[in-house]
Design a protein around this motif. Structure first.
Motif, PDB file in Angstrom:
ATOM      1  N   UNK A 269     -21.681  -4.460  38.911  1.00 21.22           N
ATOM      2  CA  UNK A 269     -22.576  -4.680  37.786  1.00 21.22           C
ATOM      3  C   UNK A 269     -22.166  -5.909  37.001  1.00 21.22           C
ATOM      4  N   UNK A 270     -21.846  -5.718  35.709  1.00 24.59           N
ATOM      5  CA  UNK A 270     -21.438  -6.829  34.855  1.00 24.59           C
ATOM      6  C   UNK A 270     -19.926  -6.942  34.732  1.00 24.59           C
ATOM      7  N   UNK A 271     -19.201  -6.205  35.572  1.00 23.08           N
ATOM      8  CA  UNK A 271     -17.744  -6.319  35.623  1.00 23.08           C
ATOM      9  C   UNK A 271     -17.361  -7.164  36.831  1.00 23.08           C
ATOM     10  N   UNK A 272     -16.646  -8.252  36.560  1.00 23.79           N
ATOM     11  CA  UNK A 272     -16.311  -9.236  37.589  1.00 23.79           C
ATOM     12  C   UNK A 272     -14.794  -9.258  37.744  1.00 23.79           C
ATOM     13  N   UNK A 273     -14.314  -8.944  38.917  1.00 26.53           N
ATOM     14  CA  UNK A 273     -12.879  -8.844  39.176  1.00 26.53           C
ATOM     15  C   UNK A 273     -12.438 -10.077  39.967  1.00 26.53           C
ATOM     16  N   UNK A 274     -11.652 -10.908  39.307  1.00 31.96           N
ATOM     17  CA  UNK A 274     -11.294 -12.220  39.836  1.00 31.96           C
ATOM     18  C   UNK A 274      -9.975 -12.160  40.594  1.00 31.96           C
ATOM     19  N   UNK A 275     -10.049 -12.354  41.906  1.00 28.45           N
ATOM     20  CA  UNK A 275      -8.857 -12.343  42.736  1.00 28.45           C
ATOM     21  C   UNK A 275      -8.607 -10.996  43.386  1.00 28.45           C
ATOM     22  N   UNK A 276      -7.793 -11.020  44.448  1.00 33.94           N
ATOM     23  CA  UNK A 276      -7.577  -9.823  45.252  1.00 33.94           C
ATOM     24  C   UNK A 276      -6.908  -8.709  44.470  1.00 33.94           C
ATOM     25  N   UNK A 277      -5.874  -9.037  43.698  1.00 31.78           N
ATOM     26  CA  UNK A 277      -5.120  -7.990  43.005  1.00 31.78           C
ATOM     27  C   UNK A 277      -6.008  -7.227  42.025  1.00 31.78           C
ATOM     28  N   UNK A 278      -6.811  -7.943  41.238  1.00 28.67           N
ATOM     29  CA  UNK A 278      -7.716  -7.277  40.296  1.00 28.67           C
ATOM     30  C   UNK A 278      -8.760  -6.462  41.042  1.00 28.67           C
ATOM     31  N   UNK A 279      -9.260  -6.991  42.152  1.00 31.20           N
ATOM     32  CA  UNK A 279     -10.276  -6.288  42.929  1.00 31.20           C
ATOM     33  C   UNK A 279      -9.716  -5.024  43.573  1.00 31.20           C
ATOM     34  N   UNK A 280      -8.489  -5.093  44.076  1.00 34.12           N
ATOM     35  CA  UNK A 280      -7.859  -3.912  44.669  1.00 34.12           C
ATOM     36  C   UNK A 280      -7.717  -2.806  43.631  1.00 34.12           C
ATOM     37  N   UNK A 281      -7.259  -3.146  42.443  1.00 34.09           N
ATOM     38  CA  UNK A 281      -7.123  -2.144  41.389  1.00 34.09           C
ATOM     39  C   UNK A 281      -8.479  -1.556  41.009  1.00 34.09           C
ATOM     40  N   UNK A 282      -9.511  -2.408  40.985  1.00 31.97           N
ATOM     41  CA  UNK A 282     -10.854  -1.917  40.660  1.00 31.97           C
ATOM     42  C   UNK A 282     -11.346  -0.940  41.722  1.00 31.97           C
ATOM     43  N   UNK A 283     -11.147  -1.281  42.980  1.00 33.95           N
ATOM     44  CA  UNK A 283     -11.560  -0.375  44.056  1.00 33.95           C
ATOM     45  C   UNK A 283     -10.861   0.973  43.937  1.00 33.95           C
ATOM     46  N   UNK A 284      -9.568   0.936  43.620  1.00 31.21           N
ATOM     47  CA  UNK A 284      -8.807   2.179  43.509  1.00 31.21           C
ATOM     48  C   UNK A 284      -9.304   3.022  42.347  1.00 31.21           C
ATOM     49  N   UNK A 285      -9.707   2.373  41.269  1.00 31.77           N
ATOM     50  CA  UNK A 285     -10.220   3.099  40.115  1.00 31.77           C
ATOM     51  C   UNK A 285     -11.610   3.674  40.390  1.00 31.77           C
ATOM     52  N   UNK A 286     -12.478   2.872  40.996  1.00 33.32           N
ATOM     53  CA  UNK A 286     -13.857   3.286  41.209  1.00 33.32           C
ATOM     54  C   UNK A 286     -14.005   4.265  42.367  1.00 33.32           C
ATOM     55  N   UNK A 287     -13.150   4.114  43.382  1.00 27.11           N
ATOM     56  CA  UNK A 287     -13.224   4.944  44.593  1.00 27.11           C
ATOM     57  C   UNK A 287     -11.802   5.341  44.986  1.00 27.11           C
ATOM     58  N   UNK A 288     -11.240   6.320  44.316  1.00 30.72           N
ATOM     59  CA  UNK A 288      -9.813   6.611  44.494  1.00 30.72           C
ATOM     60  C   UNK A 288      -9.408   7.190  45.847  1.00 30.72           C
ATOM     61  N   UNK A 289     -10.353   7.680  46.622  1.00 33.72           N
ATOM     62  CA  UNK A 289      -9.985   8.295  47.894  1.00 33.72           C
ATOM     63  C   UNK A 289     -10.778   7.664  49.047  1.00 33.72           C
ATOM     64  N   UNK A 290     -10.075   7.339  50.149  1.00 32.91           N
ATOM     65  CA  UNK A 290      -8.627   7.387  50.357  1.00 32.91           C
ATOM     66  C   UNK A 290      -7.923   6.279  49.589  1.00 32.91           C
TER      67      UNK A 290
END
Length: 301
Positions: free
Chosen positions: A57-78
């Motif tokens: 949406x309107x949340x933009x995650x810049x770079x791999x590390x920020x994106x990885x953390x976002x994925x883990x938060x939004x979709x924790x499993x697996x």
């Protein structure tokens, strides 16, 4: 819908593609230019031009590390940080992103010609001070360092573990796999010469590659901008009291080791893990730009 901004040859985009695959996700995929200018991406990010960028949406995650953390938060499993290694995966990924990546780049690009790649070398020299002649002179040393790291990985996997942290793949595996994946162009797409005397590493690489890239759907940059403009950013503002900054202050965020222009915005989050800036343009509406704290320079505007 998650949106990945990437280009096929980007090694750190490969990490994120695999992370989306590990979580089995559907997502939109916007292919961005490999070299500047990247006008649509810069419109979303306030000028940040590195790849990859993940959008929700309107949340933009810049770079791999920020994106990885976002994925883990939004979709924790697996999880991208499975037990028993858990946060050790983050340390493995940081290792792969530092001096080991420089060594892998030397092995991968040490023989790249200048003829026909003038725009590439001009971009890398302007942004990172990477001069082709000096880089080629250093490449044999970097390739030897990369070979030493591969030997360490082979030894680590020789006890029969399936992945670096045990039976389950995690962020550390994906980050180290891209070091090998990055070598494919110079090897004609076939990694077998590099892995011939490293059987444990070769078997591990096949297991990581089999994770795949999830279910991408190509979309346009205009569609991604529209997704931002029709959403609201989700931000819980925390600025550490001892940071020297205040919530709402206009700041500049730039990346270590690069001359890329800084991103300017209103500070919403600053902790020892995250930075978030708020921006608002007529095209995008309000957006939140999320950065990892590690590797970023924050200063007052």
């Amino acid at each position: 819908m998650l949106i990945l901004h990437h280009y096929p040859a980007s090694p750190w985009s490969e990490v994120l593609r695999l992370a989306l695959g590990l979580k089995g996700l559907d997502y939109g995929a916007v292919e961005v230019p490999s070299l500047r200018p990247k006008p649509e991406l810069e419109l979303l990010t306030g000028g940040y031009v590195r790849t990859p960028v993940l959008q929700s949406g309107a949340d933009i995650f810049c770079g791999t590390a920020a994106a990885i953390d976002a994925l883990e938060m939004l979709h924790p499993s697996p999880s991208l940080f499975p037990e028993p290694l858990r946060h050790g995966h983050r340390l493995l990924a940081e290792l792969a992103q530092g001096s080991v990546f420089v060594a892998a780049a030397g092995a991968a690009m040490g023989e790249l010609p200048t003829t026909g790649l003038e725009a590439f070398w001009a971009d890398r020299e302007r942004r990172f001070g990477l001069k082709p002649d000096a880089f080629r002179a250093l490449a044999p040393h970097l390739a030897a360092q990369f070979a030493a790291h591969l030997a360490n990985l082979e030894a680590a996997l020789s006890d029969g573990r399936a992945f670096l942290g045990g039976d389950t793949p995690g962020h550390g595996d994906l980050a180290h796999y891209q070091l090998l994946w990055f070598q494919k162009p110079r090897l004609g797409g076939d990694l077998s010469p590099l892995l011939a005397n490293r059987p444990h590493l070769g078997a591990w690489a096949l297991r990581v590659a089999d994770i795949g890239h999830g279910r991408p759907t190509p979309i346009t940059a205009a569609e991604a901008i529209a997704a931002a403009s029709s959403s609201e950013p989700r931000v819980r503002g925390i600025v550490a009291a001892d940071s020297g900054f205040q919530a709402g202050q206009t700041v500049l965020v730039s990346q270590e080791g690069s001359t890329d222009a800084a991103v300017e915005g209103s500070l919403a989050v600053l902790t020892d893990r995250r930075i978030t800036l708020l921006r608002d343009t007529p095209e995008t509406g309000p957006v939140a730009l999320h950065f990892p704290r590690l590797g970023q320079i924050v200063r007052g505007a």
